[in-house]
Motif scaffolding. Structure first.
Motif, short mmCIF file in Angstrom:
data_model
loop_
_atom_site.label_atom_id
_atom_site.label_comp_id
_atom_site.label_asym_id
_atom_site.label_seq_id
_atom_site.Cartn_x
_atom_site.Cartn_y
_atom_site.Cartn_z
N GLY A 21 0.80 -1.22 0.00
CA GLY A 21 0.00 0.00 0.00
C GLY A 21 0.83 1.26 0.00
N GLY A 22 2.15 1.13 0.27
CA GLY A 22 3.04 2.29 0.26
C GLY A 22 2.58 3.38 1.20
N THR A 23 2.55 4.60 0.70
CA THR A 23 2.07 5.74 1.48
C THR A 23 0.76 6.28 0.89
OG1 THR A 23 3.44 7.26 0.19
CG2 THR A 23 4.39 6.39 2.22
N ALA A 24 0.02 5.43 0.22
CA ALA A 24 -1.20 5.85 -0.47
C ALA A 24 -2.25 6.38 0.49
CB ALA A 24 -1.78 4.68 -1.26
N SER A 25 -2.96 7.42 0.07
CA SER A 25 -4.11 7.96 0.80
C SER A 25 -5.36 7.30 0.26
CB SER A 25 -4.19 9.48 0.62
OG SER A 25 -3.02 10.11 1.06
N ILE A 26 -6.14 6.67 1.14
CA ILE A 26 -7.34 5.95 0.72
C ILE A 26 -8.56 6.55 1.40
CG2 ILE A 26 -8.54 3.73 0.81
CD1 ILE A 26 -5.89 2.37 0.43
N ASN A 27 -9.55 6.89 0.58
CA ASN A 27 -10.80 7.48 1.07
C ASN A 27 -11.96 6.62 0.60
OD1 ASN A 27 -13.04 9.14 1.61
ND2 ASN A 27 -11.81 10.99 1.40
N LEU A 28 -12.74 6.11 1.54
CA LEU A 28 -13.88 5.24 1.21
C LEU A 28 -15.18 5.97 1.52
CD1 LEU A 28 -12.59 1.94 2.89
CD2 LEU A 28 -12.28 2.66 0.51
N ASN A 29 -16.03 6.13 0.52
CA ASN A 29 -17.31 6.82 0.71
C ASN A 29 -18.47 5.85 0.57
OD1 ASN A 29 -16.02 9.35 0.97
ND2 ASN A 29 -15.94 9.58 -1.24
#
Length: 554
Positions: A322-330
């Motif tokens: 996942g590295g440093t990924a920003s994940i946003n779940l709506n």
């Protein structure tokens, strides 16, 4: 002898005339006998341009539908003079450009139809105000080619239409509309430049080998009942700083679009929007990381479905990172680790209100040091770990049964029902735990020999808060309980726990706010425990720290 010399000279002259009629730079006639490229009489002078140094020039003409009907045509460039008519150049066989490429000075759109192939080589460019229709044909860009600002429409007939960028070529500022089973591929070290790609139906965009999307934007839309439109990254392909959008199904039976990473491909610093179904019962889209791929520093948003349809899904499987990924779940969008290899995956940050499926894996959150709030539901038998210097706020009632571990930064629980950390234990090895929410598992602050861990209910708040634990609390020797006291209204932080154990060496730190003078005799009840740690069970165990009296007077 004289007769032989005459015949030889005549033959050589015939060959010279024949060669001149088949090659050389020329201008398309303003009154040709037909639209056939390969007819010498249609050019001025009377020669068919067909050499890598030849320039085919187009000006005014009463025949603007030009067709290459016989074999490969090799050119340096196609030149459209100022004021030239609007032409359609049809490649029923190959037209290959080796020099400047297409130069359009006409001020009007020039059209090219690939039934056979257009081949761009060396530094050739597709020029500006050019439009390609690829109907089952083939267009390739080689060497250091630039697509310029051309528009290319690809669609299928009985053959699969394709556009391929090889070597170090670039899609530049092109616009490409891909449908009906066609595909575009960036290969070798090619780049997407600032191009715009629209992929629909059973069509694909591939970024493979060492190619990069650069700053391109690509949208894949729906599909058919058998396949969705797709974008795939393979080998060491990179999303660069591109923007990628997957649109869910809009009709019954239609597959949702997909984005796949395989091999050692990377999402780099790309932006991804993964859509849900567009109506009740319709298919959503997916973003899947396979093999040893990485989400790197990508910004990924998954959207919920419309009308109860599935939400977009982000899936990490195999040994993907996942590295440093920003994940946003709506909404009902999903993050799924259930098929990932043990122990689990790390992501940069988690935000939104969607669903997280851990399976039996560990999700580590915080590698990008951002501060985010997640109010959705984390579930299954896996666990959660907090890393990085940022603050993760969990405000939902989570259902996972694995442990929660804090190794750095701040974990804030802000739920109003259930348990923010599921049913498992909470271990703060370093960093800080706080908030006004509820925790159902046993909580341990510190390791006994670590660098220090902090319990601070009002961390990040300007007023005292109460943290509620429905299980035991243990303060290890390397822990600190930081409690905030408001001198304005004589309120203080409080922790309610079902049994409290405080090891020798645990520290208590008082922080005052409001800077008001307390009146003499102010009393802060502590229920026979150290400051504002209240047990809901019989008196806790004190290894060496004596209990406070029923009231603490300041």
């Amino acid at each position: 002898m004289n007769t032989f010399s005459f015949l030889t000279a005549a033959a050589l002259l015939f060959l010279a005339v024949q060669r001149q009629s088949l090659a050389g730079s020329a201008t398309w006639s303003n009154n040709p006998s037909s639209g056939v490229w390969n007819t010498a009489a249609n050019w001025m002078p009377s020669t068919v341009p067909n050499d890598t140094s030849d320039i085919a020039t187009f000006g005014t003409s009463n025949m603007t539908d030009v067709i290459n009907t016989d074999g490969i045509v090799n050119l340096d460039s196609l030149l459209f003079d100022p004021g030239a008519a609007q032409y359609t150049i049809n490649a029923y066989y190959n037209i290959a450009l080796y020099g400047t490429g297409i130069v359009n000075n006409s001020g009007t759109m020039q059209s090219f139809v690939a039934v056979g192939a257009f081949l761009f080589n060396n530094g050739a460019t597709a020029g500006n105000m050019t439009h390609f229709s690829n109907v089952g044909g083939y267009v390739s860009f080689n060497d250091s080619f630039s697509a310029g600002s051309t528009t290319i429409d690809l669609s299928d007939n009985m053959y699969q239409a394709s556009v391929v960028f090889f070597d170090s070529s670039t899609a530049a500022n092109a616009t490409m509309n891909v449908s009906g089973g066609a595909y575009v591929s960036l290969e070798d070290n090619a780049t997407g430049g600032n191009a715009t790609f629209t992929i629909s139906g059973v069509s694909f965009l591939g970024i493979v080998e060492n190619a990069t999307a650069d700053h391109a934007s690509a949208t894949c839309i729906g599909g058919t009942q058998y396949y969705g439109a797709g974008i795939f990254f393979q080998g060491f392909g990179s999303a660069g700083e591109g923007t990628f959008t997957a649109v869910g199904a809009s009709s019954s039976g239609e597959k949702g679009a997909f984005l796949d990473f395989s091999g050692s491909a990377t999402a780099a610093s790309g932006t991804f929007v993964i859509g849900g179904g567009l109506g009740a019962g319709l298919a959503a889209t997916t973003l899947t990381f396979f093999d040893t791929t990485t989400a790197a520093a990508a910004n990924i948003t998954a959207k919920g479905g419309v009308g109860g349809s599935d939400g977009g899904a982000i899936i990490f499987t195999d040994k993907a990172k996942g590295g440093t990924a920003s994940i946003n779940l709506n909404g009902n969008a999903e993050l799924d680790l259930s098929t990932h290899s043990a122990p689990g995956a790390t992501i940069g940050s988690l935000a939104g209100n969607g669903l997280v499926f851990l399976g039996a894996r560990l999700l580590t959150i915080g590698s990008n040091n951002q501060s985010t709030t997640f109010s959705g539901v984390i579930q299954d038998t896996g666990g959660v770990a907090k890393s990085g210097i940022g603050t993760l706020t969990l405000s939902g009632a989570n259902l996972y049964s694995g442990s929660t571990t804090v190794s750095k930064g701040v974990l804030v629980v802000a739920n109003k029902r259930g348990s923010a950390t599921g049913t498992g234990s909470v271990n703060v090895n370093a960093g800080t735990l706080g908030g006004k929410g509820m925790i159902s598992g046993p909580v341990t602050i510190g390791t006994g020999t670590g660098s220090g861990a902090i319990l601070a209910p009002s961390v990040g708040s300007k007023q005292p808060l109460t943290l509620s634990l429905t299980n035991a609390l243990t303060l290890k020797a390397d822990s600190t309980y930081t409690w905030q006291l408001s001198t304005k209204n004589a309120q203080a932080d409080e922790v309610i726990a079902k049994g409290v154990t405080i090891e020798s060496g645990a520290q208590f730190a008082l922080q005052t706010v409001a800077n008001k003078k307390l009146s003499t005799g102010a009393v802060f009840p502590s229920s026979a425990t150290p400051p504002r740690v209240r047990s809901a069970a019989p008196l806790p165990t004190w290894p060496t720290v004596p209990p406070s009296p029923p009231g603490v007077m300041l």
